[in-house]
Design an enzyme around this catalytic site. Structure first.
Site, PDB file in Angstrom:
ATOM      1  N   SER A 305       0.707  -1.163  -0.159  1.00 57.52           N
ATOM      2  CA  SER A 305       0.068   0.235   0.044  1.00 57.52           C
ATOM      3  C   SER A 305       0.835   1.086  -0.084  1.00 57.52           C
ATOM      4  O   SER A 305       1.604   1.549  -0.908  1.00 57.52           O
ATOM      5  CB  SER A 305      -1.077  -0.133   1.303  1.00 57.52           C
ATOM      6  N   ASP A 316       9.878   5.799 -10.348  1.00 55.19           N
ATOM      7  CA  ASP A 316       9.570   6.355 -11.494  1.00 55.19           C
ATOM      8  C   ASP A 316      10.472   7.794 -11.963  1.00 55.19           C
ATOM      9  O   ASP A 316      10.568   7.977 -12.994  1.00 55.19           O
ATOM     10  CB  ASP A 316       8.022   6.793 -11.554  1.00 55.19           C
ATOM     11  N   LYS A 330      -0.457  -4.194  -3.332  1.00 60.39           N
ATOM     12  CA  LYS A 330      -2.097  -3.703  -2.988  1.00 60.39           C
ATOM     13  C   LYS A 330      -2.055  -2.338  -3.389  1.00 60.39           C
ATOM     14  O   LYS A 330      -1.664  -1.198  -2.522  1.00 60.39           O
ATOM     15  CB  LYS A 330      -2.069  -3.565  -1.155  1.00 60.39           C
TER      16      LYS A 330
END
Length: 441
Positions: A305, A316, A330
């Protein structure tokens, strides 16, 4: 009393009123005939009739009397528990405990759990908790609680059974990696979770460990970065390890704040759902508490999460090297929707995406460099002769430095000597510094 069509029609009307599908006004209730003629696309009458019939059969035929309130609450629990593993109906105690867990102090075993094929699975143990002390690991399966099988047990029911008065014991039967199941006895405790810990490792390299994302985690990371710089005699760190292993997640805003400490611009995470307020975008601010220190993020199967939001964003943005093993996967957002009578719904309302548009739901974050957990052991030294062993060898004038180096080797083992993944992270950071030092001015 026999079950008649008249009683069924009456029960259907009552059910519709409770579910809010028709108005309770004096002139609004349709007749049973009108119900039959209602458009199928706007009102699932056949399903409602089935629900009402089941409700009536339970009330008349179940072995013990059961009141309407209990039946409707059970129906609500069933509706939510069958949506996904993370949606649930929170009764007052569960709602209160959820609020306490995000503030950093709550009772229980200190373990984040989910359902895997109907069996209770450990997502991650919380640092300094009974679960962590007992050696429970991410992806362990809890197949029994006090000898009661968990197969088919709802998540809320399992959590309720594991909670209890601090100081009381509970026995869990664990299945791990195909091994023979084994029992672990734990003693419940008040869990006081320290969200952030930091440590200066060696030669200007630092470690920040986040065990879970709580309301104040972002501010605590800022303090940890400042403390590491102070401990490093005011000098900028040569490298930093952000340890998110076995971090089950937590507050979304805290994940955003932590990421913002390491990047100065750009998107951090965005969410997409069906309702307007589920469409959110979070971007970095210009402030950067980390001073662009070389960064390695450690992850594993217990990172879930909010941990995946941080790791995915830094990956990224090419801000960090992500190292370890694949995360839990998740990628959904749960919203707590308060109801009356101190109850609430914990409802999955959106999926979140990394800046490049990746959804990690059921897939996870894949590390840039895979490093499995392992033990560090050194081979025994073979008998060898060096120049310093030869009789009459010349000195080098570095006697004081040699003495300090010998003393350092005799010190107690360092964290990086016991944790293989941290050891590899430091080696990577050292390599980065070597390469940067070799660059032409």
């Amino acid at each position: 009393m026999p079950f008649t069509k008249t009683r069924l029609a009456s029960t259907v009307l009552s059910t519709l009123l409770v579910l809010g599908l028709i108005s309770s006004g004096a002139n609004a209730a349709p007749s049973p005939t009108a119900l039959t003629e209602a458009p199928a696309e706007t009102l699932p009458l056949n399903d409602l009739r089935t629900f009402a019939e089941v409700l009536e059969r339970i009330k008349t035929a179940y072995v013990e009397p059961i009141d309407d309130k209990t039946l409707f609450e059970n129906a609500i629990k069933g509706m939510l528990s069958n949506l996904d593993p993370h949606s649930s109906y929170l009764e007052p105690d569960a709602f209160r405990e959820l609020q306490e867990s995000t503030s950093g102090e709550f009772g229980g075993l200190g373990i984040e759990v989910g359902l895997e094929d109907g069996i209770l699975q450990v997502i991650a143990p919380i640092d300094d908790s009974p679960a962590a002390a007992a050696g429970l690991e991410a992806q362990d399966l809890i197949i029994k609680i006090n000898d009661q099988p968990t197969k088919g047990m709802s998540l809320m029911k399992a959590v309720e059974q594991m909670r209890g008065k601090p100081g009381t014991s509970i026995r869990l039967t664990i299945a791990r990696d195909g091994r023979k199941p084994f029992d672990v006895t734990l003693k419940r405790a008040i869990i006081k979770s320290t969200s952030v810990k930091s440590q200066l490792l060696e030669d200007g390299y630092g470690l920040i460990r986040i065990s879970q994302f709580q309301v104040n985690t972002g501010a605590e990371v800022a303090k940890a970065l400042a403390k590491l710089k102070k401990d490093n005699k005011g000098q900028a760190l040569k490298g930093l390890i952000l340890d998110l292993r076995n971090n089950p997640g937590g507050v979304l805003q805290a994940a955003v704040e932590v990421t913002d400490h390491f990047i100065s611009s750009g998107l951090i995470v965005y969410t997409k759902g069906r309702i307007a307020n589920a469409e959110l975008r979070f971007s970095a601010t210009a402030a950067n508490a980390s001073d662009d220190v070389p960064l390695v993020v450690l992850i594993n199967g217990g990172s879930a999460s909010a941990s995946e939001i941080v790791a995915g964003a830094l990956q990224d943005h090419k801000r960090a090297v992500v190292m370890g093993t694949d995360t839990f996967g998740k990628g959904s957002v749960q919203t707590v929707l308060p109801l009356n009578n101190d109850r609430a719904l914990k409802l999955t309302t959106a999926l979140y995406y990394t800046p490049s548009g990746r959804s990690i739901q059921a897939q996870g974050i894949v590390p840039d460099i895979t490093v499995e957990r392992a033990k560090i052991s050194q081979e025994e030294h073979t008998l060898g002769v060096k120049e310093a062993d030869l009789a009459g060898h010349l000195g080098n004038g570095n006697a004081a430095a040699d003495k300090r180096a010998k003393t350092d080797k005799q010190q107690t083992p360092r964290l990086q000597d016991e944790d293989y993944q941290i050891n590899q992270a430091i080696n990577l950071l050292k390599g980065v510094n070597v390469l940067q030092g070799q660059k032409a001015p």
